[in-house]
Design an enzyme around this catalytic site. Structure first.
Site, PDB file in Angstrom:
ATOM      1  N   ARG A  17       0.841  -1.207   0.000  1.00  0.00           N
ATOM      2  CA  ARG A  17       0.000   0.000   0.000  1.00  0.00           C
ATOM      3  C   ARG A  17       0.873   1.253   0.000  1.00  0.00           C
ATOM      4  O   ARG A  17       1.744   1.405   0.848  1.00  0.00           O
ATOM      5  CB  ARG A  17      -0.919   0.006   1.220  1.00  0.00           C
ATOM      6  CG  ARG A  17      -1.992   1.101   1.179  1.00  0.00           C
ATOM      7  CD  ARG A  17      -2.919   1.031   2.382  1.00  0.00           C
ATOM      8  NE  ARG A  17      -3.532  -0.285   2.522  1.00  0.00           N
ATOM      9  CZ  ARG A  17      -4.608  -0.690   1.847  1.00  0.00           C
ATOM     10  NH1 ARG A  17      -5.165   0.126   0.970  1.00  0.00           N
ATOM     11  NH2 ARG A  17      -5.096  -1.904   2.047  1.00  0.00           N
ATOM     12  N   GLU A  40       0.629  -7.646  -3.973  1.00  0.00           N
ATOM     13  CA  GLU A  40      -0.625  -6.916  -4.164  1.00  0.00           C
ATOM     14  C   GLU A  40      -0.385  -5.426  -3.985  1.00  0.00           C
ATOM     15  O   GLU A  40       0.206  -5.015  -2.988  1.00  0.00           O
ATOM     16  CB  GLU A  40      -1.655  -7.407  -3.135  1.00  0.00           C
ATOM     17  CG  GLU A  40      -2.858  -6.508  -2.967  1.00  0.00           C
ATOM     18  CD  GLU A  40      -3.565  -6.693  -1.624  1.00  0.00           C
ATOM     19  OE1 GLU A  40      -4.206  -5.730  -1.163  1.00  0.00           O
ATOM     20  OE2 GLU A  40      -3.469  -7.789  -1.044  1.00  0.00           O
ATOM     21  N   THR A  69      -7.917  -3.766  -2.627  1.00  0.00           N
ATOM     22  CA  THR A  69      -9.031  -2.814  -2.509  1.00  0.00           C
ATOM     23  C   THR A  69      -9.769  -2.716  -3.842  1.00  0.00           C
ATOM     24  O   THR A  69     -10.080  -1.631  -4.327  1.00  0.00           O
ATOM     25  CB  THR A  69      -8.549  -1.432  -2.033  1.00  0.00           C
ATOM     26  OG1 THR A  69      -7.559  -1.581  -1.012  1.00  0.00           O
ATOM     27  CG2 THR A  69      -9.714  -0.628  -1.434  1.00  0.00           C
ATOM     28  N   LYS A 129     -10.263 -13.820   2.469  1.00  0.00           N
ATOM     29  CA  LYS A 129      -9.443 -12.937   3.291  1.00  0.00           C
ATOM     30  C   LYS A 129     -10.203 -12.664   4.589  1.00  0.00           C
ATOM     31  O   LYS A 129     -11.256 -12.023   4.566  1.00  0.00           O
ATOM     32  CB  LYS A 129      -9.183 -11.650   2.492  1.00  0.00           C
ATOM     33  CG  LYS A 129      -8.552 -10.508   3.244  1.00  0.00           C
ATOM     34  CD  LYS A 129      -8.362  -9.330   2.288  1.00  0.00           C
ATOM     35  CE  LYS A 129      -7.980  -8.060   3.004  1.00  0.00           C
ATOM     36  NZ  LYS A 129      -7.739  -6.945   2.051  1.00  0.00           N
ATOM     37  N   GLY A 159      -2.791  -7.162  11.157  1.00  0.00           N
ATOM     38  CA  GLY A 159      -2.158  -7.459  12.436  1.00  0.00           C
ATOM     39  C   GLY A 159      -1.323  -8.716  12.457  1.00  0.00           C
ATOM     40  O   GLY A 159      -0.808  -9.101  13.512  1.00  0.00           O
ATOM     41  N   GLY A 179       0.747  -6.551   5.488  1.00  0.00           N
ATOM     42  CA  GLY A 179       0.854  -5.170   5.036  1.00  0.00           C
ATOM     43  C   GLY A 179       1.943  -4.393   5.745  1.00  0.00           C
ATOM     44  O   GLY A 179       3.129  -4.527   5.453  1.00  0.00           O
TER      45      GLY A 179
END
Length: 206
Positions: A17, A40, A69, A129, A159, A179
């Site tokens: 991200r 991703e 997303t 997911k 997390g 992430g």
């Protein structure tokens, strides 16, 4: 020939991200070198499609890149046009899943309830997911796994770290999305490599 999600090992998605086109080649190369095979780039940050194209052009044959997303059928079209072969979403939308499968992409929609999980699998999801995993917890994952069909793949996202990856696997996790514990804008390549190797090692010893 349709993609088989089990061919891409380990089943851990690096969520990039905020990745920029300038960073994309070096970041992707580090992650691929460390063993990640699923990358991703979430669409809710500028430049995501360009990054997907860049990563697609340099990925090894046994790796895939896709978008995160992804909320609409239009998102699926755009990511596929830029070489993406993975559809990842924070939510369940049957039309988005089906369109991704029609375009021979892996579909990994987000779910937070047993009802959503079963509906996503019925729509053709390759994995679901479990999101946001940190809030839903280990007990939530254990419970939902008891009602899913055998072979259903559940990937916690949110997390997850090298320190708790084993706990998630014991609770029934079949894979993960990682992430901020892996990549965040501004992270140095050496720090990224250290985090990536730690996560890969945690998977292999899990």
């Amino acid at each position: 020939m349709s993609l088989n999600i089990d061919e891409f090992q380990p089943p851990m998605v690096a969520i990039l991200r905020g990745l920029s086109a300038v960073e994309a080649p070096a970041v992707a190369e580090v992650l691929f070198a460390c063993g990640f095979r699923l990358l991703e780039v979430p669409l809710n940050r500028p430049g995501a499609l360009e990054c997907i194209s860049i990563i697609n052009s340099l990925k090894p044959p046994d790796a895939l890149v896709g978008g995160g997303t992804m909320l609409t059928v239009g998102d699926v079209e755009l990511v596929r046009q830029h070489g993406g072969r993975i559809m990842v979403a924070p939510n369940f939308n049957a039309d988005v899943i089906r369109h991704a499968k029609d375009l021979d992409m892996l579909a990994v929609p987000g779910v937070a309830t047993p009802t959503e999980a079963l509906a996503a699998l019925a729509a053709g999801a390759d994995a679901i997911k479990w999101f946001p995993a940190e809030a839903l917890g280990l007990a939530g994952l254990r419970s939902v796994k008891t009602i899913l069909p055998g072979g259903a793949r559940v990937w916690p996202v949110g997390g997850v770290s090298a320190g708790n990856l084993r706990d998630w696997r014991l609770a029934g996790a079949d894979g993960f999305g990682i992430g901020g514990r892996l990549y965040e804008p501004g992270v140095t390549l050496s720090e990224l490599e250290g985090r990536a190797r730690e996560l890969i090692a945690a998977w292999r010893t899990g």
